[in-house]
Design a protein around this motif. Structure first.
Motif, PDB file in Angstrom:
ATOM      1  N   CYS A  48     -18.787  -7.889  11.212  1.00 35.92           N
ATOM      2  CA  CYS A  48     -19.049  -8.353   9.853  1.00 35.92           C
ATOM      3  C   CYS A  48     -19.328  -9.851   9.833  1.00 35.92           C
ATOM      4  N   CYS A  49     -18.871 -10.545  10.841  1.00 38.75           N
ATOM      5  CA  CYS A  49     -19.093 -11.977  10.896  1.00 38.75           C
ATOM      6  C   CYS A  49     -18.901 -12.433  12.335  1.00 38.75           C
ATOM      7  N   ASP A  50     -19.338 -13.619  12.601  1.00 34.83           N
ATOM      8  CA  ASP A  50     -19.144 -14.172  13.934  1.00 34.83           C
ATOM      9  C   ASP A  50     -17.697 -14.640  14.054  1.00 34.83           C
ATOM     10  N   LYS A  51     -16.909 -13.894  14.816  1.00 35.93           N
ATOM     11  CA  LYS A  51     -15.478 -14.177  14.852  1.00 35.93           C
ATOM     12  C   LYS A  51     -15.120 -15.317  15.806  1.00 35.93           C
ATOM     13  N   VAL A  52     -16.099 -15.762  16.595  1.00 38.34           N
ATOM     14  CA  VAL A  52     -15.806 -16.816  17.570  1.00 38.34           C
ATOM     15  C   VAL A  52     -15.375 -18.095  16.858  1.00 38.34           C
ATOM     16  N   GLY A  53     -14.216 -18.577  17.213  1.00 41.99           N
ATOM     17  CA  GLY A  53     -13.734 -19.817  16.624  1.00 41.99           C
ATOM     18  C   GLY A  53     -13.114 -19.672  15.253  1.00 41.99           C
ATOM     19  N   LEU A  54     -13.040 -18.453  14.793  1.00 43.03           N
ATOM     20  CA  LEU A  54     -12.451 -18.253  13.466  1.00 43.03           C
ATOM     21  C   LEU A  54     -10.947 -18.026  13.567  1.00 43.03           C
ATOM     22  N   LYS A  55     -10.255 -18.501  12.564  1.00 47.01           N
ATOM     23  CA  LYS A  55      -8.804 -18.365  12.526  1.00 47.01           C
ATOM     24  C   LYS A  55      -8.447 -16.984  11.992  1.00 47.01           C
ATOM     25  N   ARG A  56      -7.350 -16.462  12.497  1.00 45.60           N
ATOM     26  CA  ARG A  56      -6.882 -15.160  12.009  1.00 45.60           C
ATOM     27  C   ARG A  56      -5.401 -15.254  11.684  1.00 45.60           C
ATOM     28  N   GLY A  57      -4.894 -14.186  11.141  1.00 42.39           N
ATOM     29  CA  GLY A  57      -3.463 -14.143  10.850  1.00 42.39           C
ATOM     30  C   GLY A  57      -3.111 -14.760   9.508  1.00 42.39           C
ATOM     31  N   THR A  58      -1.854 -15.074   9.382  1.00 45.42           N
ATOM     32  CA  THR A  58      -1.326 -15.569   8.104  1.00 45.42           C
ATOM     33  C   THR A  58      -2.029 -16.833   7.628  1.00 45.42           C
TER      34      THR A  58
ATOM     35  N   LEU B  28     -18.541 -23.135   2.876  1.00 42.21           N
ATOM     36  CA  LEU B  28     -18.590 -24.106   1.778  1.00 42.21           C
ATOM     37  C   LEU B  28     -17.212 -24.648   1.421  1.00 42.21           C
ATOM     38  N   ALA B  29     -16.201 -23.810   1.633  1.00 44.46           N
ATOM     39  CA  ALA B  29     -14.852 -24.245   1.289  1.00 44.46           C
ATOM     40  C   ALA B  29     -14.176 -24.979   2.445  1.00 44.46           C
ATOM     41  N   GLY B  30     -14.861 -25.019   3.579  1.00 45.90           N
ATOM     42  CA  GLY B  30     -14.299 -25.695   4.741  1.00 45.90           C
ATOM     43  C   GLY B  30     -13.198 -24.911   5.422  1.00 45.90           C
ATOM     44  N   LEU B  31     -13.398 -23.602   5.491  1.00 46.48           N
ATOM     45  CA  LEU B  31     -12.380 -22.746   6.101  1.00 46.48           C
ATOM     46  C   LEU B  31     -12.906 -22.087   7.375  1.00 46.48           C
ATOM     47  N   LEU B  32     -12.035 -21.953   8.332  1.00 44.51           N
ATOM     48  CA  LEU B  32     -12.424 -21.271   9.569  1.00 44.51           C
ATOM     49  C   LEU B  32     -12.004 -19.804   9.489  1.00 44.51           C
ATOM     50  N   ARG B  33     -12.502 -19.155   8.464  1.00 43.15           N
ATOM     51  CA  ARG B  33     -12.206 -17.745   8.247  1.00 43.15           C
ATOM     52  C   ARG B  33     -13.514 -17.013   7.989  1.00 43.15           C
ATOM     53  N   CYS B  34     -13.472 -15.703   8.136  1.00 46.23           N
ATOM     54  CA  CYS B  34     -14.671 -14.961   7.772  1.00 46.23           C
ATOM     55  C   CYS B  34     -14.620 -14.642   6.273  1.00 46.23           C
ATOM     56  N   GLY B  35     -15.764 -14.350   5.704  1.00 40.46           N
ATOM     57  CA  GLY B  35     -15.844 -14.108   4.271  1.00 40.46           C
ATOM     58  C   GLY B  35     -14.961 -12.960   3.818  1.00 40.46           C
ATOM     59  N   LYS B  36     -14.906 -11.986   4.677  1.00 37.71           N
ATOM     60  CA  LYS B  36     -14.108 -10.815   4.355  1.00 37.71           C
ATOM     61  C   LYS B  36     -12.628 -11.184   4.199  1.00 37.71           C
ATOM     62  N   SER B  37     -12.182 -12.020   5.112  1.00 38.57           N
ATOM     63  CA  SER B  37     -10.800 -12.463   5.075  1.00 38.57           C
ATOM     64  C   SER B  37     -10.521 -13.281   3.808  1.00 38.57           C
TER      65      SER B  37
ATOM     66  N   MET C   8      -8.362 -11.708  -3.477  1.00 35.95           N
ATOM     67  CA  MET C   8      -8.103 -10.511  -4.259  1.00 35.95           C
ATOM     68  C   MET C   8      -6.618 -10.120  -4.257  1.00 35.95           C
ATOM     69  N   ASN C   9      -5.990 -10.249  -3.112  1.00 36.08           N
ATOM     70  CA  ASN C   9      -4.631  -9.740  -2.981  1.00 36.08           C
ATOM     71  C   ASN C   9      -3.535 -10.775  -3.190  1.00 36.08           C
ATOM     72  N   TYR C  10      -3.917 -12.036  -3.206  1.00 35.63           N
ATOM     73  CA  TYR C  10      -2.849 -13.029  -3.268  1.00 35.63           C
ATOM     74  C   TYR C  10      -3.117 -14.214  -4.184  1.00 35.63           C
ATOM     75  N   LEU C  11      -4.321 -14.728  -4.162  1.00 35.10           N
ATOM     76  CA  LEU C  11      -4.557 -15.988  -4.874  1.00 35.10           C
ATOM     77  C   LEU C  11      -5.035 -15.836  -6.314  1.00 35.10           C
ATOM     78  N   ARG C  12      -5.599 -14.707  -6.626  1.00 31.08           N
ATOM     79  CA  ARG C  12      -6.120 -14.514  -7.985  1.00 31.08           C
ATOM     80  C   ARG C  12      -5.083 -14.897  -9.022  1.00 31.08           C
ATOM     81  N   PRO C  13      -5.472 -15.728  -9.995  1.00 34.32           N
ATOM     82  CA  PRO C  13      -4.484 -16.202 -10.967  1.00 34.32           C
ATOM     83  C   PRO C  13      -3.942 -15.107 -11.882  1.00 34.32           C
ATOM     84  N   ASP C  14      -4.671 -14.037 -12.031  1.00 36.19           N
ATOM     85  CA  ASP C  14      -4.218 -12.991 -12.958  1.00 36.19           C
ATOM     86  C   ASP C  14      -3.264 -11.995 -12.302  1.00 36.19           C
ATOM     87  N   LEU C  15      -2.869 -12.265 -11.086  1.00 27.35           N
ATOM     88  CA  LEU C  15      -1.995 -11.307 -10.411  1.00 27.35           C
ATOM     89  C   LEU C  15      -0.582 -11.347 -10.969  1.00 27.35           C
TER      90      LEU C  15
END
Length: 248
Positions: A6-16, A43-52, A58-65
DNA sequence: AAACTCCACAACCGCAATATG
DNA sequence: GCATATTGCGGTTGTGGAGTT
């Protein structure tokens, strides 16, 4: 030929996720909105894939949770919905504003499933213990007849047979033949058919619910009417008339 | 206090569905 | 109509904290 990742995982951070990452993602989405998840991490300056990123939002940061433990009413409702929808967590989550499908799925798998097993109920098919199923079946027959009378002359079986394109499965035949109590397939094809007004299991226990106008719950299509009768009877008889929490 | 087990929750994976060119 | 990209979903696994030995 393997599946393209789904994305180029090389160099991307995983986990918590760290607090900093959460802040970056939150700030970015709150100020820019969500256009394309694939571009969000860059764009957000994150070493994560879009899916992550999407999952985290969706599961944690959404303000309406709405976070925190499930109330008894929510658990009753969840059991009720699961009996109709099966493992369609996103559909179930739609009935719980502020809850995520992941949260509901986890809650089901870690708590409710276990408790149902302890009670001798099949968590997938919602089969009650055999002796209970037999008792329910007789009661269900008579209640079903009574419900039909109250609602009017709805020739349920006939209508379903006459309407092969009906999205509602013809459950009435087998569900009322003492063959069991499987309600999980009921809405496989019709899960969005306006069930927001359907009473929860908790509601069903109160007189106020039973005294409401029948029309309130009967929805447009004839097939839906028949479906409503069936699920209503199911609900009245589910768990031998006890709420899930009471069974504990 | 260390080692171990259990549990709940977060995150990942693979596939399906949908959108886009 | 087809190929590719993207998103969404559900099953599964990983992780960390709490409880127990």
């Amino acid at each position: 030929m393997g599946r393209r990742p789904c994305c180029d995982k090389v160099g991307l951070k995983r986990g918590t996720w760290s607090v900093e990452e959460d802040q970056k993602l939150m700030n970015f989405i709150l100020s820019n909105g969500i256009k394309c998840w694939r571009h969000v991490p860059k764009l957000a300056g994150l070493l994560r894939c879009g899916k992550s990123c999407r999952l985290r939002w969706m599961n944690y940061l959404r303000p309406d949770l709405k976070r925190g433990a499930f109330s008894e009413a929510e658990e009753d409702h969840l059991v009720e919905l699961h009996s109709r929808l099966g493992n369609r967590w996103s559909k179930i989550a739609a009935f719980f504003p502020g809850r995520t499908d992941n949260e509901i799925k986890n809650h089901w798998n870690t708590r409710i499933k276990k408790r149902l097993k302890l009670l001798g109920v099949d968590p997938q098919g919602h089969e009650p213990p055999i002796e209970q199923a037999e008792t329910n079946c007789d009661a269900k027959e008579s209640t079903f007849a009574a419900m039909k009378e109250v609602v009017g002359n709805i020739n349920v079986d006939q209508k379903l047979l006459e309407n092969p394109v009906s999205k509602v499965e013809t459950r009435l035949d087998h569900d009322h033949s003492c063959s069991g109590h499987n309600t999980s397939k009921a809405l496989r094809e019709d899960s969005d058919a306006g069930w927001s007004t359907f009473p929860s299991l908790t509601d069903l226990q109160s007189d106020s619910c039973l005294s409401r106008s029948m029309d309130e719950y009967v929805v447009q299509e004839s097939s839906s009417e028949s479906y409503w009768i069936d699920t209503y009877v199911d609900s009245l008889l589910s768990w031998d008339g006890l709420s899930f929490s009471n069974l504990e």
